[in-house]
Design a protein around this motif. Structure first.
Motif, PDB file in Angstrom:
ATOM      1  N   GLY A   1      -6.523   9.963  -3.899  1.00 18.74           N
ATOM      2  CA  GLY A   1      -7.082   9.221  -5.007  1.00 18.74           C
ATOM      3  C   GLY A   1      -8.011  10.088  -5.827  1.00 18.74           C
ATOM      4  O   GLY A   1      -8.076  11.305  -5.639  1.00 18.74           O
ATOM      5  N   SER A   2      -8.735   9.470  -6.724  1.00 18.12           N
ATOM      6  CA  SER A   2      -9.591  10.237  -7.621  1.00 18.12           C
ATOM      7  C   SER A   2     -10.677  10.982  -6.856  1.00 18.12           C
ATOM      8  O   SER A   2     -11.130  12.036  -7.265  1.00 18.12           O
TER       9      SER A   2
ATOM     10  N   SER B   1       0.826  -1.221   0.000  1.00 18.76           N
ATOM     11  CA  SER B   1       0.000   0.000   0.000  1.00 18.76           C
ATOM     12  C   SER B   1       0.853   1.262   0.000  1.00 18.76           C
ATOM     13  O   SER B   1       0.645   2.188   0.801  1.00 18.76           O
TER      14      SER B   1
ATOM     15  N   ALA C   1       1.141   3.815  -2.071  1.00 12.38           N
ATOM     16  CA  ALA C   1       0.460   5.095  -2.299  1.00 12.38           C
ATOM     17  C   ALA C   1      -0.339   5.522  -1.077  1.00 12.38           C
ATOM     18  O   ALA C   1      -0.405   6.700  -0.727  1.00 12.38           O
ATOM     19  N   HIS C   2      -0.922   4.548  -0.438  1.00  8.88           N
ATOM     20  CA  HIS C   2      -1.698   4.839   0.764  1.00  8.88           C
ATOM     21  C   HIS C   2      -0.785   5.381   1.859  1.00  8.88           C
ATOM     22  O   HIS C   2      -1.116   6.363   2.528  1.00  8.88           O
TER      23      HIS C   2
ATOM     24  N   LYS D   1     -10.323  12.409  -4.163  1.00  9.52           N
ATOM     25  CA  LYS D   1      -9.615  13.349  -3.289  1.00  9.52           C
ATOM     26  C   LYS D   1      -9.501  12.841  -1.859  1.00  9.52           C
ATOM     27  O   LYS D   1      -9.292  13.609  -0.933  1.00  9.52           O
ATOM     28  N   ARG D   2      -9.705  11.607  -1.718  1.00  9.32           N
ATOM     29  CA  ARG D   2      -9.430  11.019  -0.411  1.00  9.32           C
ATOM     30  C   ARG D   2      -8.168  10.209  -0.561  1.00  9.32           C
ATOM     31  O   ARG D   2      -7.724   9.886  -1.658  1.00  9.32           O
ATOM     32  N   ARG D   3      -7.619   9.860   0.534  1.00 11.69           N
ATOM     33  CA  ARG D   3      -6.389   9.081   0.501  1.00 11.69           C
ATOM     34  C   ARG D   3      -6.611   7.812  -0.335  1.00 11.69           C
ATOM     35  O   ARG D   3      -7.660   7.174  -0.238  1.00 11.69           O
ATOM     36  N   THR D   4      -5.645   7.490  -1.115  1.00  8.72           N
ATOM     37  CA  THR D   4      -5.704   6.235  -1.859  1.00  8.72           C
ATOM     38  C   THR D   4      -5.819   5.085  -0.872  1.00  8.72           C
ATOM     39  O   THR D   4      -5.063   5.023   0.104  1.00  8.72           O
TER      40      THR D   4
ATOM     41  N   ASP E   1      -3.810  -1.328  -0.751  1.00 14.47           N
ATOM     42  CA  ASP E   1      -3.873  -2.169  -1.949  1.00 14.47           C
ATOM     43  C   ASP E   1      -5.061  -3.130  -1.889  1.00 14.47           C
ATOM     44  O   ASP E   1      -5.710  -3.377  -2.895  1.00 14.47           O
TER      45      ASP E   1
ATOM     46  N   ASN F   1       0.275   8.815   1.475  1.00 12.27           N
ATOM     47  CA  ASN F   1      -0.843   9.741   1.600  1.00 12.27           C
ATOM     48  C   ASN F   1      -1.193  10.387   0.277  1.00 12.27           C
ATOM     49  O   ASN F   1      -1.418  11.587   0.181  1.00 12.27           O
ATOM     50  N   VAL F   2      -1.199   9.577  -0.770  1.00 11.55           N
ATOM     51  CA  VAL F   2      -1.546  10.097  -2.083  1.00 11.55           C
ATOM     52  C   VAL F   2      -3.064  10.157  -2.199  1.00 11.55           C
ATOM     53  O   VAL F   2      -3.752   9.190  -1.885  1.00 11.55           O
TER      54      VAL F   2
END
Lengths: 888, 323
Positions: free
Chosen positions: B88-89, B79, B81-82, B91-94, B97, B85-86
């Motif tokens: 996601g689409s 995980s 990206a999670h 606009k919440r945290r990704t 996985d 703290n990226v």
């Protein structure tokens, strides 16, 4: 049989389990290996991560006795009971270098539903477990009987027992309704005249009632299962595992059971206290291999059922000088070997094959007496071999597609030999006339061994073989929708090895099914599915002659027949089944008069059976009849917001039997459920649910009796109602009288409502409260249509001209059977500290029910059945329990 | 390292759900199952989250000395990206996985793949293609691994888990005739294997009868006199989840019996007219009490007043199931 270990309310806990518990408790006092002392650990951290134990002690109070309220929960007795439970855990901490853990639990220790479990193991190496479980099932707390010896296998009537009669009707015919003073003192139609009982008859009644009623005593009927289990699993290597479990279950107690005895004028029955004293031992063992792509498991399962009560003997309440004996379930055993193998051809394709072989035997000694003059062997020597084979191939050829193919073979092969037995019904005395000489000769028995009222039956060891193919495919459309197609084909063959004629109504049935399901999840808050399955079962050729397998003498030509005809051959020659010609009365001669006299159904005397066992023309037994089945299932889950979730479910199920003129015609069941949960906050939520279920089944029958040439009832000729105006016409038309057709329309309407509310962290986070309410309302109706004829009791020889000889009595709907129940449970937990709390539980149970079946169990209800006084369940019970729980 | 001496790092070290093994070999290569690996997650996920997970360390999934025990990343994947703290689409945290749950989580097959990575075999051998698998029911639809005691593994609480979907059965369990489900003395898994089976309706054994005999061995026989529908399938006459009629019968007797038996006294019509207050004989509309006996085949135990041993009899005179 009720033993000493079950008579006390709290009963006893097996000593072995107590010792084990003590040992494990002692272990709790010692820090586990590699475990820091508790004072080194931040309590908050320990609270969150470390194994903890708790115990709960307290007392409860039940407001009223009720077997039904306490049917399975142990709360059947009014008064105080102990509240006790514990959950002791110990062993390695999560970050320990050790993997030893143990646990011992106990629940309901103060009740007859107590359970204790213990586990000890090294995770990744082995695990051992022990269990003890009590389960009491209450059967009846209103049962009464005059019989002595309840709980044992011999029931006798007290010395003062007087055979009940209704003297105004008959001074000698046993009649259980004579126990009712109201019945005995009422006027009766005797010889067509309304007659009041004479003082002498009243005195007789009073005397028998005074003698018998005090002999009825109340007994609580319940059974209790005590289950002991010991087992273990051992990880021999990372890929090999061995598991073994042994279980013993003792079941004892009493339950109500009917019984029939032959008496002057017919059969009489009594509801007896059936003693139960049984043990079932089960052993299962398996060794399993598992790797990434393969697994293999070889298993054994053995089950041995032992019955310590071989029979039940009881005195005939209508003829106290006689008694009869009924068999109990015979001891039996089954041994099963199973093999299951899995192979993953790729990460997306898997084959699983399983096989099973069961050898099931039974050889308990028969119970023989004067009513069983022909018993060819002393015991059954029964053997059933069950073989099963399953193959399942599953694959994911594409990311959005999965398919699976299955094949199932399941065969129950009853290899028990067919043998012929002869017996008299329900302790009936043998008549003075021997059976047909040709029958005796065919059976190879002396001509005078079997008398004319004997039944000569052959056993029917039923076997069946199932072959089934299934194919399913799931296709996903993007991430939001999917379709599933399911196809099935089933071939079922049934037979009896060694039977003189095909024993099965449907030797071969085929069933094909096709189903389609749509699933959608357009967003995480909305999910829906809807599926429909159609199944059609067809019978190759329904065999209306299967009943003859029971009566082998149907294949023997009686000495009075001509041309060597037997019942069976004569049927075949005429193209009939046992119902015979669908025709009215006709004078018959010769073989026709022997086998189908006056165009009636096949005479049971020609196959030497006490009852006519042929079925109606067009009767189809529903488990073997042509059937079309529709099934719809759907659900909708919707979360319109963070705090609210809603669900709806629907089940619809319909069976239609298109070729069944008689028997079950169709059955339909649909249910709709709605659920909703609203979460007010982290500390409060409310759930409501409701289910409405509507069940309906319709069946047809015909209450035909024999054609006859009789033209009157004691000289009276008029029929009121029905399809024929005179006795002559009616009697000539029994097999073609449409007014004798009847039908039932049985329905159940069930509504269940529920609510659950939880409120946490009240009073500075000390108090949690929760409540659950379940309300159930069930209504069972049966609209019976059709009717039958009944001769008028006024149609006596001296009746004036014009007297009605017989009435057509239209069927009437049955009273609605009602069951309403409500259960409210309120739980409150008040934290005294971080480790202790007080718990309060309140239960309110309310049930009211009525059921006309219980009318027949009351004094004055049925003439031929001794009353047992059982009543429909009804209770209002409050339970309050307070306990202290401590966690450590 | 004794992380208990430093609470915050300790809390950081305990985190996120840990189901079981890795989803695939690639994840396994990067997943860290140790407490240090867990710490990556627990920097943010401490005990204050809405769904506390630390109790997992009380369960077999938390016992680190067992080399099979997973870490957070074993189940949820690295995980990356999670963790970074990226957004996601949405606009919440990704999300991680792999996320678990019935709705709004990773595909059920992905979730199952994680769990079956360790729990393959045994009772789950037939999971693929089973009813629940084909309905996209993930393991986490029933199991809760982040709490100390998974309700579905406890007999007393298991039915409520199953009833969350099987609502008709929930209603039937509150009828007058039931198995002891509501009393907590029996679980759904006493009869069903929800992970797939060779039997119908996910029964634990090959057939309905084999399943019933595990508790009702006295019905197994073989008997001298067998009753055909009994050897065929117990559910020909019984409905196991609850009934309005005693002994869990599908319909009331005598009509249940008459759906198959139309000979002799099985032919007669039994209706309200045959009860004690029924108009089964008529004398100016009044039936004298002394004559007004109800029909025995209709009242009390009806057919079972006399035909007692309907599951089979072993008495030589028991062909009519009377002895």
């Amino acid at each position: 049989m009720i033993t000493n270990r079950t008579v006390t309310r709290c009963g006893t806990i097996p000593v072995g389990l107590l010792l084990l518990g003590a040992s494990l408790c002692a272990m709790a006092a010692e820090p586990a290996k590699d475990q820091p002392a508790k004072d080194q650990i931040d309590p908050a951290v320990a609270e969150l991560t470390q194994l903890s134990s708790f115990f709960e002690l307290g007392a409860g109070w039940v407001s009223d006795d009720s077997f039904k309220f306490g049917e399975y929960n142990g709360l059947q007795d009014k008064g105080v009971y102990g509240v006790g439970s514990f959950d002791l855990r110990g062993g390695a901490r999560y970050d320990s270098s050790d993997t030893t853990r143990w646990r011992i639990t106990g629940t309901d220790l103060g009740l007859d539903t107590r359970a204790i479990t213990a586990e000890y193991g090294k995770q990744g190496k082995f695990r051992l477990n022990l269990a003890f479980d009590d389960l009491r099932r209450n059967r009846s707390d209103s049962y009464q009987t005059p019989y002595l010896g309840v709980g044992g296998s011999v029931l006798t009537l007290p010395a003062g027992w007087v055979v009940p009669t209704v003297p105004v009707l008959s001074a000698t015919s046993p009649n259980a309704r004579g126990l009712s003073g109201a019945v005995a003192s009422s006027s009766a139609l005797v010889g067509g005249v309304l007659t009041a009982p004479t003082p002498a008859q009243l005195a007789t009644s009073s005397a028998l009632i005074a003698a018998d009623l005090p002999l009825f005593r109340h007994y609580d009927l319940y059974t209790k299962r005590e289950r002991f289990e010991v087992g273990g699993s051992f990880l021999l290597t990372p890929k090999w595992e061995l598991a073994i479990t042994a279980r013993r279950e003792n079941k004892d107690g009493t339950k109500p059971m009917g019984s029939v005895s032959r008496s002057t004028g017919g059969d009489i029955a009594a509801i007896l206290a059936d003693p139960i004293d049984q043990t079932t031992d089960q052993l299962s063992a398996s060794v399993a291999f598992h790797s990434h792509a393969n697994s293999l498991q070889l298993g054994y399962y053995g089950s041995k059922f032992s019955n310590n009560i071989a029979s039940l003997t009881w005195t005939n309440w209508a003829q106290p000088a006689t008694s009869m004996t009924m068999s109990s379930a015979p001891g039996n055993q089954a041994h099963q070997l199973t093999l299951a193998a899995r192979h993953d051809f790729t990460s997306k394709t898997r084959l699983v094959v399983t096989g099973s072989y069961i050898r099931n035997t039974q050889n308990a000694a028969y119970i023989v007496d004067a009513t069983t003059p022909l018993v060819p062997v002393p015991s059954l020597d029964g053997l059933v071999v069950t073989k099963a084979f399953n193959l399942k191939l599953t694959s994911r050829p594409r990311r959005n597609l999965s398919v699976d193919l299955g094949y199932k073979f399941d065969e129950r092969d009853n290899r028990t030999p067919v043998r012929t037995y002869a017996y008299y019904d329900a302790n009936d005395a043998a008549s003075a006339t021997p059976i047909d000489a040709a029958f005796s000769a065919a059976l190879g028995v002396p001509a005078t061994l079997l008398m004319s009222n004997v039944n000569v039956n052959a056993s029917r060891p039923y076997s069946r073989r199932l072959n089934e193919l299934t194919a399913n495919a799931d296709l996903h459309f993007g991430a939001t929708q999917a379709l599933r197609l399911a196809l099935g084909s089933q071939d079922l063959h049934r037979w009896c090895d060694g039977s003189w004629i095909d024993c099965m109504d449907a030797a071969n049935t085929k069933e094909h099914s096709a189903g389609l399901e749509w699933r959608a999840s357009p967003n995480p808050r909305l999910n829906a599915r809807l599926g429909y399955t159609y199944t059609r079962r067809t019978v190759d050729a329904y065999n209306e002659n299967a009943f003859l397998a029971l009566v082998p003498l149907a294949n023997v030509s009686p000495s009075t027949a001509t041309g060597g005809e037997s019942a069976y051959s004569f049927m075949l020659a005429n193209g009939w089944n046992g119902f015979g010609p669908a025709a009215g009365y006709a004078l018959t001669t010769g073989n026709m008069n022997l086998f189908f006299p006056l165009n009636n159904a096949l005479a049971n005397s020609t196959y030497q059976n006490g009852n006519r066992i042929s079925e109606l023309l067009g009767m189809r037994r529903y488990n073997m009849a042509d059937r079309n089945r529709d099934r719809v299932r759907g659900s909708l889950d919707w979360e319109p917001g963070e705090h609210l979730s809603l669900q709806g479910n629907v089940d619809y199920h319909q069976d239609k039997f298109p070729d069944s003129r008689y028997g079950l015609i169709d059955a339909r069941d649909w249910a709709l459920s709605l659920d909703g949960t609203y979460t007010f906050s982290e500390n409060m939520s409310l759930t409501l649910f409701a289910t409405h279920e509507d069940q309906r089944a319709r069946s047809n029958g015909n209450t035909y009796v024999t054609n006859s040439a009789a033209t009157s009832v004691n000289g009276n000729t008029i029929v009121s109602g029905g399809c024929f105006a005179t006795i002559a016409l009616r009697n000539a038309s029994n097999k073609i009288d449409p007014c004798l057709d009847w039908s039932t329309d049985m329905g159940n309407k069930i509504n269940v409502f529920g609510a659950t509310i939880d409120r946490k962290n009240l009073r500075a986070s000390h108090l949690d409260v929760g409540a659950q309410l379940v309300v159930s309302r069930a209504r069972s109706d049966n609209a019976v249509a059709g009717g039958n004829y009944s001769n008028s009791p006024l149609a006596v020889a001296t009746a004036p001209p014009g007297t009605i000889a017989a009435y057509y009595i239209p069927a009437a709907p049955l009273p609605t059977v009602v069951t309403d129940s409500l259960e409210l449970r309120v739980n409150a937990r008040y934290a005294l500290s971080a480790f202790s709390m007080l718990r309060l539980q309140y239960i309110y149970g309310d049930m009211s029910s009525n059921d006309y079946a219980y009318q027949g169990m009351q004094i004055g209800g049925l003439s031929g059945v001794l009353p047992s006084m059982e009543t429909a369940p009804h209770y209002i019970v409050h339970v309050v329990a307070v306990s202290y729980a401590h966690r450590f | 390292m004794n992380i208990l001496k430093k609470r915050a790092p300790w809390l950081g070290a305990i985190m996120l759900g840990m189901g079981f093994a890795v989803a695939n070999a690639q994840d396994a290569a990067v997943a860290d199952r140790t407490l240090a690996g867990d710490q990556v997650c627990t920097r943010c996920h401490d005990e204050t989250v809405a769904k506390p997970i630390l109790a997992m360390y009380k369960t077999p999934h938390g016992l680190k000395a067992d080399e099979r025990t997973p870490g957070c990343q074993s189940c949820h994947g690295p995980s990356v990206a999670h963790v970074k703290n990226v957004a996601g689409s949405g606009k919440r945290r990704t999300p991680p996985d792999v996320t678990f749950g019935l709705h709004g989580a990773s595909d059920a097959s992905v979730q199952a793949g994680v769990c079956l990575g360790c729990h393959e075999g045994g009772k789950r051998t037939l999971w693929m293609g089973s009813q629940h698998e084909s309905q996209d029911i993930p393991c986490a639809g029933c199991h809760r691994v982040h709490i100390a005691a998974d309700p579905v593994l406890t007999k007393a609480t298991q039915p409520e888990v199953c009833f969350a979907c099987h609502k008709t059965q929930r209603a039937q369990a509150h009828l007058i005739s039931t198995h002891p489900l509501a009393a907590g003395k029996m679980g759904c898994t006493d009869c069903h294997n929800p992970h797939g089976s060779t039997g119908p309706h996910l029964l634990v054994r090959n057939s309905v009868n084999e399943t019933c005999y595990t508790c009702h061995a006295e019905k197994r026989g073989p008997f001298l006199w067998e009753h055909s529908p009994v050897t065929d399938d117990c559910t020909n006459c019984h409905t196991p989840h609850g009934s309005t009629t005693a002994s869990l019968l599908k319909a009331r007797v005598p009509w249940l019996c008459q759906e198959c038996h139309s000979g002799d006294h099985g032919a007669q019509v039994d209706s309200g007219a045959n009860l004690q207050d029924g108009a089964f004989t008529t004398v100016d509309g009044i039936n004298p009490l002394a004559n007004a006996a109800a029909r025995a085949q209709l009242a009390a135990r009806a057919c079972l007043n006399c035909h007692v041993l309907v599951h089979g009899s072993n008495h030589p005179a028991g062909a009519k199931f009377q002895r």
